[in-house]
Design an enzyme around this catalytic site. Structure first.
Site, PDB file in Angstrom:
ATOM      1  N   HIS A 125      15.517  35.407  20.557  1.00  0.00           N
ATOM      2  CA  HIS A 125      14.628  35.532  21.707  1.00  0.00           C
ATOM      3  C   HIS A 125      13.933  34.203  22.017  1.00  0.00           C
ATOM      4  CE1 HIS A 125      12.178  37.689  24.553  1.00  0.00           C
ATOM      5  NE2 HIS A 125      11.095  37.141  24.030  1.00  0.00           N
ATOM      6  N   CYS A 159      47.471  21.926  31.944  1.00  0.00           N
ATOM      7  CA  CYS A 159      46.079  22.102  31.512  1.00  0.00           C
ATOM      8  C   CYS A 159      45.333  20.771  31.484  1.00  0.00           C
ATOM      9  CB  CYS A 159      46.045  22.764  30.140  1.00  0.00           C
ATOM     10  SG  CYS A 159      44.368  23.022  29.556  1.00  0.00           S
ATOM     11  N   LYS A 167      39.735  20.547  36.138  1.00  0.00           N
ATOM     12  CA  LYS A 167      39.003  21.614  36.849  1.00  0.00           C
ATOM     13  C   LYS A 167      37.601  21.783  36.272  1.00  0.00           C
ATOM     14  CE  LYS A 167      38.727  25.230  35.093  1.00  0.00           C
ATOM     15  NZ  LYS A 167      39.705  26.289  34.993  1.00  0.00           N
ATOM     16  N   CYS A 204      43.128  23.119  33.613  1.00  0.00           N
ATOM     17  CA  CYS A 204      41.858  23.460  32.949  1.00  0.00           C
ATOM     18  C   CYS A 204      40.876  22.298  32.816  1.00  0.00           C
ATOM     19  CB  CYS A 204      42.101  23.980  31.529  1.00  0.00           C
ATOM     20  SG  CYS A 204      43.695  24.667  31.193  1.00  0.00           S
ATOM     21  N   GLU A 232      37.646  29.599  41.240  1.00  0.00           N
ATOM     22  CA  GLU A 232      37.082  28.411  40.591  1.00  0.00           C
ATOM     23  C   GLU A 232      36.894  27.289  41.615  1.00  0.00           C
ATOM     24  OE1 GLU A 232      38.489  29.284  36.030  1.00  0.00           O
ATOM     25  OE2 GLU A 232      39.632  27.809  37.138  1.00  0.00           O
ATOM     26  N   TYR A 281      41.919  33.509  39.636  1.00  0.00           N
ATOM     27  CA  TYR A 281      41.230  32.453  38.884  1.00  0.00           C
ATOM     28  C   TYR A 281      41.079  31.165  39.699  1.00  0.00           C
ATOM     29  CZ  TYR A 281      41.893  34.577  34.166  1.00  0.00           C
ATOM     30  OH  TYR A 281      41.855  35.362  33.052  1.00  0.00           O
ATOM     31  N   GLU A 295      20.739  37.823  24.037  1.00  0.00           N
ATOM     32  CA  GLU A 295      20.107  38.879  23.239  1.00  0.00           C
ATOM     33  C   GLU A 295      20.354  40.263  23.849  1.00  0.00           C
ATOM     34  OE1 GLU A 295      15.691  39.090  23.229  1.00  0.00           O
ATOM     35  OE2 GLU A 295      15.778  37.510  24.731  1.00  0.00           O
TER      36      GLU A 295
HETATM   37  P1  NDP Z   1      46.105  34.781  39.953  1.00  0.00           P
HETATM   38  O1  NDP Z   1      47.274  35.632  39.630  1.00  0.00           O
HETATM   39  O2  NDP Z   1      44.903  34.836  39.102  1.00  0.00           O
HETATM   40  O3  NDP Z   1      45.657  35.052  41.441  1.00  0.00           O
HETATM   41  C1  NDP Z   1      46.550  34.973  42.501  1.00  0.00           C
HETATM   42  C2  NDP Z   1      45.842  35.468  43.746  1.00  0.00           C
HETATM   43  O4  NDP Z   1      46.683  35.240  44.862  1.00  0.00           O
HETATM   44  C3  NDP Z   1      45.560  36.962  43.687  1.00  0.00           C
HETATM   45  O5  NDP Z   1      44.299  37.199  44.254  1.00  0.00           O
HETATM   46  C4  NDP Z   1      46.689  37.536  44.522  1.00  0.00           C
HETATM   47  O6  NDP Z   1      46.344  38.719  45.180  1.00  0.00           O
HETATM   48  C5  NDP Z   1      46.899  36.456  45.561  1.00  0.00           C
HETATM   49  N1  NDP Z   1      48.257  36.455  46.085  1.00  0.00           N
HETATM   50  C6  NDP Z   1      49.415  36.464  45.408  1.00  0.00           C
HETATM   51  N2  NDP Z   1      50.472  36.444  46.247  1.00  0.00           N
HETATM   52  C7  NDP Z   1      49.956  36.429  47.500  1.00  0.00           C
HETATM   53  C8  NDP Z   1      50.539  36.421  48.786  1.00  0.00           C
HETATM   54  N3  NDP Z   1      51.852  36.418  48.961  1.00  0.00           N
HETATM   55  N4  NDP Z   1      49.703  36.423  49.847  1.00  0.00           N
HETATM   56  C9  NDP Z   1      48.358  36.417  49.682  1.00  0.00           C
HETATM   57  N5  NDP Z   1      47.758  36.416  48.479  1.00  0.00           N
HETATM   58  C10 NDP Z   1      48.542  36.423  47.403  1.00  0.00           C
HETATM   59  O7  NDP Z   1      46.720  33.310  40.041  1.00  0.00           O
HETATM   60  P2  NDP Z   1      46.054  31.882  40.123  1.00  0.00           P
HETATM   61  O8  NDP Z   1      46.964  31.096  40.969  1.00  0.00           O
HETATM   62  O9  NDP Z   1      44.627  31.964  40.489  1.00  0.00           O
HETATM   63  O10 NDP Z   1      46.169  31.394  38.616  1.00  0.00           O
HETATM   64  C11 NDP Z   1      47.411  31.488  37.936  1.00  0.00           C
HETATM   65  C12 NDP Z   1      47.188  31.828  36.493  1.00  0.00           C
HETATM   66  O11 NDP Z   1      46.714  30.666  35.833  1.00  0.00           O
HETATM   67  C13 NDP Z   1      46.107  32.865  36.242  1.00  0.00           C
HETATM   68  O12 NDP Z   1      46.575  34.173  36.336  1.00  0.00           O
HETATM   69  C14 NDP Z   1      45.668  32.529  34.856  1.00  0.00           C
HETATM   70  O13 NDP Z   1      46.555  33.162  33.961  1.00  0.00           O
HETATM   71  C15 NDP Z   1      45.827  31.030  34.801  1.00  0.00           C
HETATM   72  N6  NDP Z   1      44.534  30.350  35.008  1.00  0.00           N
HETATM   73  C16 NDP Z   1      43.550  30.532  34.100  1.00  0.00           C
HETATM   74  C17 NDP Z   1      42.330  29.922  34.249  1.00  0.00           C
HETATM   75  C18 NDP Z   1      41.266  30.159  33.234  1.00  0.00           C
HETATM   76  O14 NDP Z   1      41.572  30.601  32.137  1.00  0.00           O
HETATM   77  N7  NDP Z   1      39.994  29.897  33.556  1.00  0.00           N
HETATM   78  C19 NDP Z   1      42.048  29.050  35.372  1.00  0.00           C
HETATM   79  C20 NDP Z   1      43.144  28.937  36.306  1.00  0.00           C
HETATM   80  C21 NDP Z   1      44.324  29.567  36.110  1.00  0.00           C
HETATM   81  P3  NDP Z   1      46.488  40.158  44.465  1.00  0.00           P
HETATM   82  O15 NDP Z   1      45.340  40.266  43.542  1.00  0.00           O
HETATM   83  O16 NDP Z   1      46.444  41.102  45.605  1.00  0.00           O
HETATM   84  O17 NDP Z   1      47.809  40.137  43.770  1.00  0.00           O
END
Ligand code: NDP
Length: 453
Positions: free
Chosen positions: A438, A43, A51, A48, A184, A180, A443
């Site tokens: 307002h 993080c 980022k 976080c 982002e 996510y 709101e």
């Molecule tokens: P996510 O799980 O959010 O997203 C992963 C993405 O990758 C999904 O769209 C998924 O598709 C795709 N994916 C997974 N495997 C494959 C594959 N083999 N081929 C192609 N696409 C694939 O993970 P992130 O890496 O974005 O983030 C990890 C975690 O970190 C988040 O889930 C969150 O918990 C945390 N995080 C939180 C943040 C915040 O609070 N603002 C910011 C960044 C991270 P599909 O949907 O089809 O599975």
């Protein structure tokens, strides 16, 4: 009582590990914390915090553009990536120093080395061979970018670890994923001026989020010039002089400068000696724990992303605190993993708490849906067309609010407070009774009167 070198040995000085170590030490425990990389964890060091700094940087583009509508003449702004990265790095170094100081002040000793579990009460430092015995061991090693998807030329892709240290701002970037991290960084690079191509295997971005939120963000991103390629994957990548050639699963090709894979994260448990020590892992390699973060080996606990419960920093902190309270503070504490407010720092931002509409429909037969989409006041003079979305889901039988979703400026800030209301069991009548502030966007939460469904 057997004698141990320490009462608690924590592996991993990230959000969860540091909180557990500090609190345990404040309860009087003798604590050591091992960290093989930098203090602060994902993080603080490469997640976080940096980022969000990049997100802030990218949003100035909107401000410069909007300023003209308010009478400002802004000379064509120029952005310098190296300045941003250097300033970001020095802020991260400052925060790392604070984390170190906080550990020290609490009386926990930092061991700057990799540590491996050797048994229920023993940890070894492979670099020196030193063995340390501990009454309790806490695994808080977090996660790492998934080594997915596999395609020819995968080695040319970078992960979110490397993206914070690119030498220059890419003119073009292709990002794999629809979650996510992908969204982002798509927002960051689009704001900073890169041509962004987002490749996602599913029919829509952000699987698991409310459908209105998903569609609203897709529209906004397309309007911002981000190319979104859905239901496709990267088939191969070839290095060409000065660029990468990406071949997609549908046979189409495009050239890019950087390929960022953001296809999920996995628990970081390899090589930690867990299986050999009898600690049960699930099929994803996550440490299996009970409601008190205890593994099947009674002296070994785990908190945070390494347990793959809810992979969010505030949750790791809460699990670390609950572990220390329970084990060292004689205050048995469970962590509630439900109704979690969360934000995606895309631009526009997303904030959500509670159920999505489809989840809520499956539970509540009399669900009422309140929705507002509008151009914010600021956009009237700036000319920006982007809409704000706000959505409230109410259980008709009890009048309780069961979900709140927003896409728009400060959605993360707003959903933090909505989270308080929902955790208190707020009803729609409570919202209706609250006087509007307002003129604000917020709101709308208290002025939506007629359900749309
Ligand atoms: P996510 O799980 O959010 O997203 C992963 C993405 O990758 C999904 O769209 C998924 O598709 C795709 N994916 C997974 N495997 C494959 C594959 N083999 N081929 C192609 N696409 C694939 O993970 P992130 O890496 O974005 O983030 C990890 C975690 O970190 C988040 O889930 C969150 O918990 C945390 N995080 C939180 C943040 C915040 O609070 N603002 C910011 C960044 C991270 P599909 O949907 O089809 O599975």
């Amino acid at each position: 009582m057997p004698q141990f070198d320490v009462d608690l040995f924590v592996i991993g000085a990230g959000s969860g590990g540091v909180r557990a170590a500090r609190v345990a030490a404040q309860y009087g425990a003798r604590v050591k914390v091992a960290e093989e990389f930098r203090v602060g964890g994902t993080c603080v060091i490469r997640g976080c915090v940096p980022k969000k700094l990049l997100v802030y940087a990218s949003r100035f583009a909107d401000e410069f553009e909007d300023a003209a509508g308010f009478g400002w003449q802004v000379p064509s702004p120029r952005f310098d990536w190296k300045t941003l990265i250097a300033r970001k790095d020095s802020e991260i170094a400052r925060l790392e120093g604070i984390y170190r100081a906080n550990l020290e002040r609490a009386g926990a000793e930092l061991v700057e080395a990799r540590a491996v579990v050797e048994g229920p009460n023993t940890v070894v430092l492979p670099a020196t061979g030193e063995r340390i015995t501990a009454r309790h061991v806490l695994i808080a090693t977090g996660g790492k970018p998934a080594d997915q998807p596999h395609f020819i030329g995968r080695e040319h892709a970078i992960s979110s670890n490397e993206v914070f240290h690119l030498k220059s701002l890419p003119e073009r970037i292709t990002i794999i994923g629809g979650g996510y991290i992908a969204l982002e960084f798509a927002g960051v690079f689009a704001g900073l001026g890169s041509k962004v191509t987002l490749v996602h295997r599913g029919p829509h971005l952000l699987r698991g989020f409310d459908d209105d939120v998903r569609l609203s963000l897709e529209t906004a991103y397309r309007d911002r010039g981000i190319e979104i390629l859905l239901e496709r994957t990267v088939a191969r990548v070839d290095k060409a002089p000065g660029q990468l050639r990406v071949t997609m699963s549908d046979g189409s090709m495009h050239d890019t400068d950087v390929l960022l894979s953001a296809a999920g994260r996995v628990p970081y448990t390899q090589g930690l000696g867990l299986a050999a020590s009898g600690v049960a892992l699930n099929e994803k390699g996550a440490v299996i724990v009970d409601e008190f973060s205890r593994t099947n080996v009674p002296s070994i606990f785990a908190v945070g992303d390494v347990t793959d419960r809810v992979n969010l920093t505030p949750m790791a902190i809460r699990e670390g605190q609950a572990f220390a309270d329970t084990v060292f503070g004689e205050r048995t504490t469970r962590v509630d993993h439900k109704q979690i407010p969360t934000a995606v720092f895309s631009t526009p931002e997303i904030g959500v708490v509670g159920l999505t509409e489809s989840e809520a429909r499956a539970v509540y037969s009399g669900l009422q849906v309140y929705k507002a989409t509008f151009r914010p006041l600021k956009a009237t003079l700036s000319g920006r067309q982007e809409k704000v979305l706000m959505k409230l889901l109410v259980d008709g039988a009890t009048d309780k609010i069961v979900g709140a979703h927003m896409v728009g400026d400060h959605a993360g800030e707003q959903v933090q407070l909505l989270g308080v209301a929902l955790s208190m069991g707020a009803t729609k009548a409570d919202f209706d009774r609250t006087l509007a502030v307002h003129p604000t966007a917020a709101e709308e939460w208290v002025t939506m009167r007629t359900p749309v469904a």
